[in-house]
Design an enzyme around this catalytic site. Sequence first.
Site, PDB file in Angstrom:
ATOM      1  N   SER A 290       0.950  -1.301   0.153  1.00  0.00           N
ATOM      2  CA  SER A 290      -0.010   0.034  -0.037  1.00  0.00           C
ATOM      3  C   SER A 290       0.879   1.223   0.061  1.00  0.00           C
ATOM      4  O   SER A 290       2.246   1.179  -0.125  1.00  0.00           O
ATOM      5  CB  SER A 290      -1.046   0.006   1.344  1.00  0.00           C
ATOM      6  OG  SER A 290      -0.336   0.274   2.324  1.00  0.00           O
TER       7      SER A 290
ATOM      8  N   TYR B  45      10.331   7.287  16.622  1.00  0.00           N
ATOM      9  CA  TYR B  45      10.079   7.209  14.870  1.00  0.00           C
ATOM     10  C   TYR B  45      11.142   7.887  14.206  1.00  0.00           C
ATOM     11  O   TYR B  45      11.800   7.595  13.240  1.00  0.00           O
ATOM     12  CB  TYR B  45       8.599   7.732  14.611  1.00  0.00           C
ATOM     13  CG  TYR B  45       8.654   7.787  13.172  1.00  0.00           C
ATOM     14  CD1 TYR B  45       8.392   6.708  12.398  1.00  0.00           C
ATOM     15  CD2 TYR B  45       8.499   8.984  12.332  1.00  0.00           C
ATOM     16  CE1 TYR B  45       8.145   6.826  10.930  1.00  0.00           C
ATOM     17  CE2 TYR B  45       8.065   9.215  11.134  1.00  0.00           C
ATOM     18  CZ  TYR B  45       7.876   8.011  10.391  1.00  0.00           C
ATOM     19  OH  TYR B  45       7.437   8.182   9.000  1.00  0.00           O
TER      20      TYR B  45
END
Length: 256
Positions: free
Chosen positions: A20, A156
């Site tokens: 995706s 992150y």
Amino acid sequence: MTHSASRFRDKVALITGGTSGMGLATARRLLVEGADVVITGRDRSRLDAAVEQLAGGERVLAVPGDAANLADLDALTAAIRGRYGRLDVLFANAGVASFAPLADVTESEFDRIAGTNFKGVYFTIQRTLPLLSDGAAIVVNASWTLHRGLPGSSVYAATKAAVHNLAHTLAAELGHRAIRVNSVSPGYITTPMFHDALSDEEQAAVVPNVVVGRLGTAEDVAAAVAFLASAESSYITGQDLVIDGGLVAAIPPSAG
């Protein structure tokens, strides 16, 4: 940049996390431009759906697996060797996102994010290196957050800074084989991961920070990856291409 039906003819490209978003868009772009593509993903049903969307027939190889699992990476390498015997392009794209204040990050969440975003990229490159042809191109998916602090993104952003630095280091280490290594740092890109991380209201709220006045698309990133993977960028290595509509480098007129 226009599409070329032959820019990647006779090339074999691996896109991790190709089910995706930016991975799927890049797989589609390289396929249209002539490459045979290999995509990976942890979810078999999503992988099958991606293959159906790509509609590339025998030019698409889908291999299930987790980028953070070395046994899965070895199986991926074996599958590519068995089908093609080599790789010409690697887009190390598989990643996860999670945002929380520093005080709330657990060890298990740290390990999950670092395992996919850094360990996964590192060992994807290591395990596929024997397959990479001389003159191959590696593109690593980093993030705009390595250039500008974003509250709540400590783990992150640190993993993305790590793979950005890895691209610098490997550009030097693999230069003797003319293997180019670059990274891309996407800004706010409308992908399923982005929609999971931000509500519709939060997405609308970030647009005024973007100079071009819109969110980016997965196709915007795919075009940049295709450029860095192509012969058109043969004199570019060890660089980071920020694809963010001006988010990092410029102040929108409305905010001036």
